[in-house]
Design an enzyme around this catalytic site. Structure first.
Site, PDB file in Angstrom:
ATOM      1  N   ASP A   1       3.030   5.746  -6.690  1.00 38.83           N
ATOM      2  CA  ASP A   1       4.221   5.634  -5.842  1.00 38.83           C
ATOM      3  C   ASP A   1       5.506   5.647  -6.660  1.00 38.83           C
ATOM      4  OD1 ASP A   1       2.948   5.473  -3.331  1.00 38.83           O
ATOM      5  OD2 ASP A   1       2.317   3.440  -3.814  1.00 38.83           O
TER       6      ASP A   1
ATOM      7  N   HIS B   1       0.880  -1.182   0.000  1.00 39.90           N
ATOM      8  CA  HIS B   1       0.000   0.000   0.000  1.00 39.90           C
ATOM      9  C   HIS B   1       0.917   1.231   0.000  1.00 39.90           C
ATOM     10  CE1 HIS B   1      -3.467   2.426   0.532  1.00 39.90           C
ATOM     11  NE2 HIS B   1      -3.857   2.074   1.746  1.00 39.90           N
TER      12      HIS B   1
ATOM     13  N   HIS C   1      -1.500  -2.306 -10.164  1.00 38.84           N
ATOM     14  CA  HIS C   1      -2.537  -1.714  -9.327  1.00 38.84           C
ATOM     15  C   HIS C   1      -3.731  -2.641  -9.280  1.00 38.84           C
ATOM     16  CE1 HIS C   1      -5.285   1.294  -7.685  1.00 38.84           C
ATOM     17  NE2 HIS C   1      -4.195   1.905  -7.283  1.00 38.84           N
TER      18      HIS C   1
END
Ligand code: COA
Length: 377
Positions: free
Chosen positions: A314, A224, A263
């Site tokens: 990210d 995460h 994802h």
């Protein structure tokens, strides 16, 4: 229905757990809206404070509303002396995510509204958390180096003040803007693991600080929020652009994950990535260090060409935060400083129309049996 007929949605894949009016994640078009506005438009045209207001109130603020919001946030930034002493006493080398989780939990014990679960009280608590989390992250970072905390500057924006409380200086406008953009892009994302955690805790009628403490715990994991840290570790391990393609081959051979890619929802790209990449590249020019973005560009190209897997947010924020001067373990706490806005919006929404969240499980253990006497075990 017999147990063998039950479909178990491992990881809750494909399960719709509730409705939400906060944001819409559109897997088909790889897009994301907050309260109906495309996130990339908000990143270009708004400040993080405006986006926080939007998430909490459903509409963008007018000038007077924004000024009042900014003033309230700026005034609530200082921490109590007790909390400063608690932070200074954290074990040396503690992970900043553990530090901010503990600081937020402590803030819950200090907050005058903790036990008041009314929406008005939750909004007051949310504002205090938004304002104090950056101060606590910075104080823990500085304490870890043996440095005294720096008092927040109420004249500075949320983004500029974060640099000030961490480093005692505010960098070039391009750097502050890239940081502000990252905060906007991280602010909210539907029923991700930490938000769902916050909603689950809220569904038991626990308070906002309890929900946010649990959400921070969920965000820590590398699948995460922790992925932005893992991305920078990976880029540093690769070291130079000429090593990028070979390094990736090694990962493919071991069928290992490449952090910052893939994802659960977006299978064909993440709409936040082009915006963040553009701002990170602009900032890399200003800072005068192109290497990390160059390695990133090669990795993204090869992952797409060879595996058809796209980067997630990210991936560009990892090198962006590094170029801004943040140490790698600070990256996920920065995500917390942003996502508190989305978490609080979801907590308010969950509490307004609550039903205890309590799924079922299919038992897979041994069949029922009787307890043997101790001598027979
Ligand atoms: N690197 C290499 N391969 C990847 C990958 C990655 N980052 N992400 C997905 N894949 C591969 C999987 O190995 C799988 O291959 P297989 O079908 O041959 O087994 C396939 O793509 C499907 O992925 P899956 O793991 O089923 O997707 P998921 O929805 O369960 O997982 C993530 C999504 C985010 C957990 C996963 O992509 C991941 O671990 N990414 C790295 C961590 C990360 O960046 N997290 C931040 C998320 S915002």
């Amino acid at each position: 229905m017999s147990e063998s007929e039950i479909h178990v949605a491992k990881g809750l894949v494909g399960v719709y757990a509730d409705t939400t009016a906060v944001s819409k994640v559109m897997a088909e078009t790889n897009s994301l809206t907050y309260r109906g506005y495309a996130v990339q438009d908000l990143a270009e045209q708004c400040s993080f404070e405006e986006v926080a207001y939007l998430l909490w109130h459903g509409e963008l603020p007018n000038a007077a509303e924004l000024a009042a919001f900014r003033a309230e946030e700026a005034a609530a930034r200082p921490l109590s002396d007790v909390l400063h002493r608690v932070i200074a006493a954290f074990p040396h080398g503690a992970h900043p995510m553990d530090a901010i989780r503990t600081a937020v939990s402590f803030m819950g014990m200090e907050d005058p509204d903790t036990a008041d679960l009314s929406e008005a009280a939750t909004r007051r608590k949310a504002m205090r958390l938004l304002a104090k989390i950056p101060t606590a992250i910075a104080a823990a970072y500085r304490a870890g180096h043996g440095w005294a905390p720096i008092a927040p500057d109420p004249a500075l924006s949320f983004a500029a003040n974060f640099f000030h409380v961490c480093f005692g200086r505010v960098p070039a406008p391009e750097v502050v803007k890239a940081f502000d953009v990252s905060l906007i892009l991280y602010a909210e994302h539907g029923f991700n693991a930490s938000t769902f955690t916050a909603r689950t805790v809220t569904s038991t009628q626990a308070d906002l600080h309890a929900a946010v403490t649990a959400a921070i715990a969920a965000l820590k994991g590398p699948l995460h929020g922790g992925a932005n840290e893992a991305v920078m570790h990976m880029l540093k391990e690769i070291g130079t652009p000429d090593r990028a393609a070979g390094w990736l081959e090694g990962r493919f051979e071991h069928r290992a994950l490449v952090m910052g890619f893939g994802h659960r929802v977006y299978k064909h790209g993440d709409s936040r990535v082009p915006t963040m990449t553009r701002y990170a590249e602009r900032m890399a020019e200003v800072v005068g260090d192109r290497k990390w973005m160059e390695i990133s560009r090669i990795l993204a190209g090869e992952m797409l060409r060879q595996k058809n897997i796209h980067p997630n947010l990210d991936f560009p924020t990892g090198p962006a935060y590094f170029l801004m001067g943040f140490e790698i373990p600070m990256f996920t706490p920065i995500f917390v400083a942003s996502r508190i806005t989305g978490w609080a919006a979801h907590v308010i929404e969950q509490a307004a129309d609550n039903r205890l969240i309590r799924p079922l499980s299919v038992y897979s253990g041994v069949a029922q049996r009787s307890v043997p006497p101790i001598a027979a075990r």
